[in-house]
Design a protein around this motif. Structure first.
Motif, PDB file in Angstrom:
ATOM      1  N   MET A 186      25.427  60.947 -21.842  1.00 22.19           N
ATOM      2  CA  MET A 186      25.737  60.009 -22.911  1.00 22.19           C
ATOM      3  C   MET A 186      24.677  60.113 -24.001  1.00 22.19           C
ATOM      4  SD  MET A 186      26.430  55.939 -22.609  1.00 22.19           S
ATOM      5  CE  MET A 186      27.454  55.123 -23.820  1.00 22.19           C
ATOM      6  N   ARG A 187      25.102  60.032 -25.251  1.00 24.81           N
ATOM      7  CA  ARG A 187      24.193  60.152 -26.397  1.00 24.81           C
ATOM      8  C   ARG A 187      24.317  58.886 -27.248  1.00 24.81           C
ATOM      9  NH1 ARG A 187      21.335  64.263 -28.783  1.00 24.81           N
ATOM     10  NH2 ARG A 187      21.188  64.284 -31.067  1.00 24.81           N
ATOM     11  N   ILE A 188      23.198  58.232 -27.497  1.00 26.70           N
ATOM     12  CA  ILE A 188      23.192  56.956 -28.210  1.00 26.70           C
ATOM     13  C   ILE A 188      22.346  57.068 -29.469  1.00 26.70           C
ATOM     14  CG2 ILE A 188      22.563  54.516 -28.113  1.00 26.70           C
ATOM     15  CD1 ILE A 188      22.991  54.580 -25.111  1.00 26.70           C
ATOM     16  N   LEU A 189      22.903  56.597 -30.593  1.00 28.01           N
ATOM     17  CA  LEU A 189      22.157  56.470 -31.841  1.00 28.01           C
ATOM     18  C   LEU A 189      21.583  55.056 -31.904  1.00 28.01           C
ATOM     19  CD1 LEU A 189      21.273  57.222 -34.738  1.00 28.01           C
ATOM     20  CD2 LEU A 189      23.552  56.557 -35.506  1.00 28.01           C
ATOM     21  N   ASP A 229      27.729  59.010 -28.852  1.00 32.37           N
ATOM     22  CA  ASP A 229      28.867  58.327 -28.225  1.00 32.37           C
ATOM     23  C   ASP A 229      28.869  56.835 -28.510  1.00 32.37           C
ATOM     24  OD1 ASP A 229      29.770  60.686 -26.669  1.00 32.37           O
ATOM     25  OD2 ASP A 229      27.832  60.429 -25.689  1.00 32.37           O
ATOM     26  N   MET A 230      27.745  56.308 -28.967  1.00 32.71           N
ATOM     27  CA  MET A 230      27.598  54.869 -29.138  1.00 32.71           C
ATOM     28  C   MET A 230      26.485  54.590 -30.129  1.00 32.71           C
ATOM     29  SD  MET A 230      26.598  52.056 -26.164  1.00 32.71           S
ATOM     30  CE  MET A 230      27.989  52.547 -25.143  1.00 32.71           C
ATOM     31  N   VAL A 231      26.563  53.435 -30.810  1.00 34.95           N
ATOM     32  CA  VAL A 231      25.502  52.983 -31.708  1.00 34.95           C
ATOM     33  C   VAL A 231      24.971  51.645 -31.207  1.00 34.95           C
ATOM     34  CG1 VAL A 231      24.941  52.182 -34.046  1.00 34.95           C
ATOM     35  CG2 VAL A 231      26.444  54.163 -33.732  1.00 34.95           C
ATOM     36  N   ILE A 232      23.645  51.545 -31.129  1.00 36.17           N
ATOM     37  CA  ILE A 232      23.009  50.267 -30.805  1.00 36.17           C
ATOM     38  C   ILE A 232      22.000  49.950 -31.892  1.00 36.17           C
ATOM     39  CG2 ILE A 232      21.650  48.948 -29.154  1.00 36.17           C
ATOM     40  CD1 ILE A 232      22.755  50.600 -26.950  1.00 36.17           C
TER      41      ILE A 232
END
Length: 254
Positions: free
Chosen positions: A1-4, A84-87
């Protein structure tokens, strides 16, 4: 999983550092954040000047723009791989009620959602009578929980999760509640001052006190030691008003 990961407090803020460290074992992380504090930037994009991005370390990028700029750049060409997602966060201070209209933290998450990714905005809310923040680790625990939930049960594609965590030790937090946005009274008056040459200057005054803050609101949850999770709808249309508006527009005004 890759998160920005992004924020509005700036690339050197303690909240984003805590989040970056606390999620390192869960995903491949890339941090793209403003070069300085851009709190209150809301959804603004920089359109009248170039935006500069500088890599500070592996997968850590400083941007001369707003939180929305950071996420927009990250998802439209700055990064070699799309996450895959932004936090967005961990913001130093609450983003509840009417605050979400101005919040750069919420705006960063919203830009991620606009561009097709699940997004979370997370903030750490100080306790009454305190101006300091201590328990970023509690907010990290909440972020980890929500990421796991989203991986196993994705949320509707038009929804952002706006999360506010009380600044308490993890074992003192009462639980996590689904809430709606509360509302504040009208903002306090601006503060008038003068510069060294006697010319008037103004500071935006404090936000208004809580108005709609009863049970079920984000204000109420935080006041009682709970984490508040509010689903924010990206579509700003007030659908239930469409029929009434149509009738109003077609009324005979003669």
């Amino acid at each position: 999983m890759r998160i920005l990961i992004s924020n509005d407090d700036g690339v050197e803020a303690p909240g984003i550092a805590a989040l970056h460290k606390g999620l390192a074992d869960m995903a491949s992380l890339v941090l793209v954040a403003p070069d300085r504090d851009r709190s209150g930037a809301s959804n603004s994009l920089t359109l009248d000047s170039p935006i500069r991005a500088k890599q500070l370390a592996d997968n850590v990028i400083r941007v001369s723009g707003t939180p929305t700029d950071c996420v927009h750049l990250g998802l439209t060409g700055l990064l070699e791989q799309e996450p895959d997602m932004v936090i967005a966060g961990i913001n130093a201070g609450a983003n509840m009620g009417d605050d979400v209209l101005y919040s750069g933290t919420v705006a960063a998450a919203m830009e991620g959602r606009f561009l097709g990714l699940p997004s979370i905005a997370i903030s750490l809310a100080s306790q009454p009578g305190s101006d300091s923040l201590t328990h970023y680790d509690s907010a990290v625990q909440v972020a980890r929980f929500l990421i796991k939930r989203l991986r196993h049960a994705p949320f509707p594609t038009n929804t952002i999760l706006n999360v506010n965590v009380p600044d308490l030790p993890w074992d003192e937090i009462q639980g996590i509640q689904s809430t709606r946005l509360g509302h504040r009274h009208k903002a306090e008056p601006v503060i008038r001052d003068a510069d060294p040459r006697g010319r008037p200057i103004y500071w935006v005054g404090p936000p208004g006190a809580e108005q709609d803050a009863g049970e079920g609101t984000d204000f109420y949850a935080l006041r009682n030691g709970y984490v508040s999770v509010t689903p924010i709808h990206v579509d700003l249309t007030r659908h239930e008003a469409l029929s009434g508006l149509s009738d109003w527009l077609n009324q005979d005004s003669k």
